[in-house]
Write an enzyme that holds these catalytic residues in place. Sequence first.
Site, PDB file in Angstrom:
ATOM      1  N   HIS A   1       0.882  -1.152   0.171  1.00 44.70           N
ATOM      2  CA  HIS A   1      -0.005  -0.007  -0.088  1.00 44.70           C
ATOM      3  C   HIS A   1       0.806   1.352  -0.006  1.00 44.70           C
ATOM      4  O   HIS A   1       1.950   1.323   0.637  1.00 44.70           O
ATOM      5  CB  HIS A   1      -0.890  -0.044   1.189  1.00 44.70           C
ATOM      6  CG  HIS A   1      -0.420   0.171   2.419  1.00 44.70           C
ATOM      7  ND1 HIS A   1      -0.507   1.496   2.968  1.00 44.70           N
ATOM      8  CD2 HIS A   1      -0.192  -0.616   3.457  1.00 44.70           C
ATOM      9  CE1 HIS A   1       0.033   1.377   4.186  1.00 44.70           C
ATOM     10  NE2 HIS A   1       0.261   0.242   4.408  1.00 44.70           N
TER      11      HIS A   1
ATOM     12  N   GLU B   1      -5.487   1.915   2.034  1.00 42.96           N
ATOM     13  CA  GLU B   1      -5.269   0.589   2.896  1.00 42.96           C
ATOM     14  C   GLU B   1      -5.675   1.150   4.141  1.00 42.96           C
ATOM     15  O   GLU B   1      -6.167   0.280   5.004  1.00 42.96           O
ATOM     16  CB  GLU B   1      -3.816   0.135   2.517  1.00 42.96           C
ATOM     17  CG  GLU B   1      -3.639  -1.146   3.488  1.00 42.96           C
ATOM     18  CD  GLU B   1      -3.294  -0.917   4.837  1.00 42.96           C
ATOM     19  OE1 GLU B   1      -2.944  -2.125   5.272  1.00 42.96           O
ATOM     20  OE2 GLU B   1      -2.991   0.264   5.295  1.00 42.96           O
TER      21      GLU B   1
END
Length: 507
Positions: free
Chosen positions: A274, A318
């Site tokens: 992420h 995320e």
Amino acid sequence: MTQPIRPVARLGLVVSAATALALVGTGSAQAGPAACDNRVNNTHAKLAECVTLAGVQEHLAAFQSIADANGGNRASGTTGFDASRDYVVSKLKAAGYSPQVQDFTFRTFTETAPTTLERVSPEPAGPIETNVMSYSGSGDVTADVTALPGPDVDETPGCEASDFDGFTAGNIALISRGACAFGLKAANAEAAGAAGVVIYNNADGVLNGTLGDDFTGEIPVTSVTKAVGQELAAVEGLVLSFTAQTVREEKTTYNITAETKGGDANHVVMVGAHLDSVPEGPGINDNGSGSASILEVAEGMAKVKPVNKVRFAWWGAEEAGLVGSYHYVDSLTEEQHAQIALYLNFDMVGSPNPVNFIYDGDDSDDVGEGPGPEGSAQIEKAFESFYASRGVPFKGTDFDGRSDYGPFIETGIPSGGLFTGAEGIKTAEEAAIFGGQAGVAYDKCYHAACDDISNVDNTALDVNSDAIAYATLQFAMNSSSITGQPGKGNFRTPGEGGHGHGNKAAA
């Protein structure tokens, strides 16, 4: 949390330390920039020479500069994330890839004033250190506290509506972490009439959690340490005062993917990390370290012609609850989903007080979460083979649903990856094996402003970026232990052969 999936057989290491050292390289030799720009890194040794600590640090320095120029963070929905996206895209294009940018909407979360928690009675004790849960509602509450039974009495505290039978509406609910998502605990509490929720950790260390961007509750939700929570739970007639000021709003953010020109499109090796930080800081370990490492590997593999297509991914949002990776997986057609042979995830690979954790694909420790989808054990073995070749200790860690492997596992895709620790506390046993400080968090700056360029252990970052390169190239060239698809004969497949554990630390 991920539900246990059918176990797979545990398979042993197949590459001796001596053989693997020859394959992987010692990590000390480095090819010059010109050589790396112009050659095909189609062996482990060649790729290891070109995936360098200096190269990863160059990307981390760029992420730090981006955060410095954009309010101190790179959170999704901000100019800092957008600049991070542009940086990754530009580097991929320069390396010869054709990156794809996928936009999606999500809810941002901002704490507009510090959250406060105070013991009012009995015996007023003043402010309590607390961390608001991301996506908490706002509120100013002073109320009696109802403490739910802890995990020693109820293994799933707050996870069922029936846990709140008899709850007094208007009270603050005090609940232990564990067994289900924070958002579910908070939603159950609000449905029972709670005016606020305090969740305490079930392990040592601070708790920085998220309710998820789909949490629609209006009540304030905050967290305290295990010690504080247990102390509060034992107080008769407890009254707390609790304030939180937050804003939640819809914004657009992005995923980035880039894949090798060659390779079998019906057997795709996905490698992801992420890209976003939390709003509180620049996110250099979490997760600049993973993003920078896979970017360095992508650059090193740009001219490789793999057997299996490799698709690199940088996920957005995320920190909002795995929103980007879920959006990506949900957007796949049935055929596209079936084409993904395996997924490798790298979230925090340079923690300052690290342990080399490998996601426990076969549930060999037989505790916590179950194994990953069939094939995950072989991914774990690949990383074990690499660490054994370097004489580096390693330890298993559960698929606990906290990172972007979540949607891949839930839909049956074999998964694995590396992690060097977040807010958890390093044990004395781990310190004896891995070095560092016992009794201190793996990353004391987790989700904090101090997660900057100084918050990285370069030894861990160096070995783990090499481990990422090793596993990516290994499965790019030979995934036969997972897919049955024939691979290149000179790439021995981890997961075949004898049984062994290398330098695996005790669980």
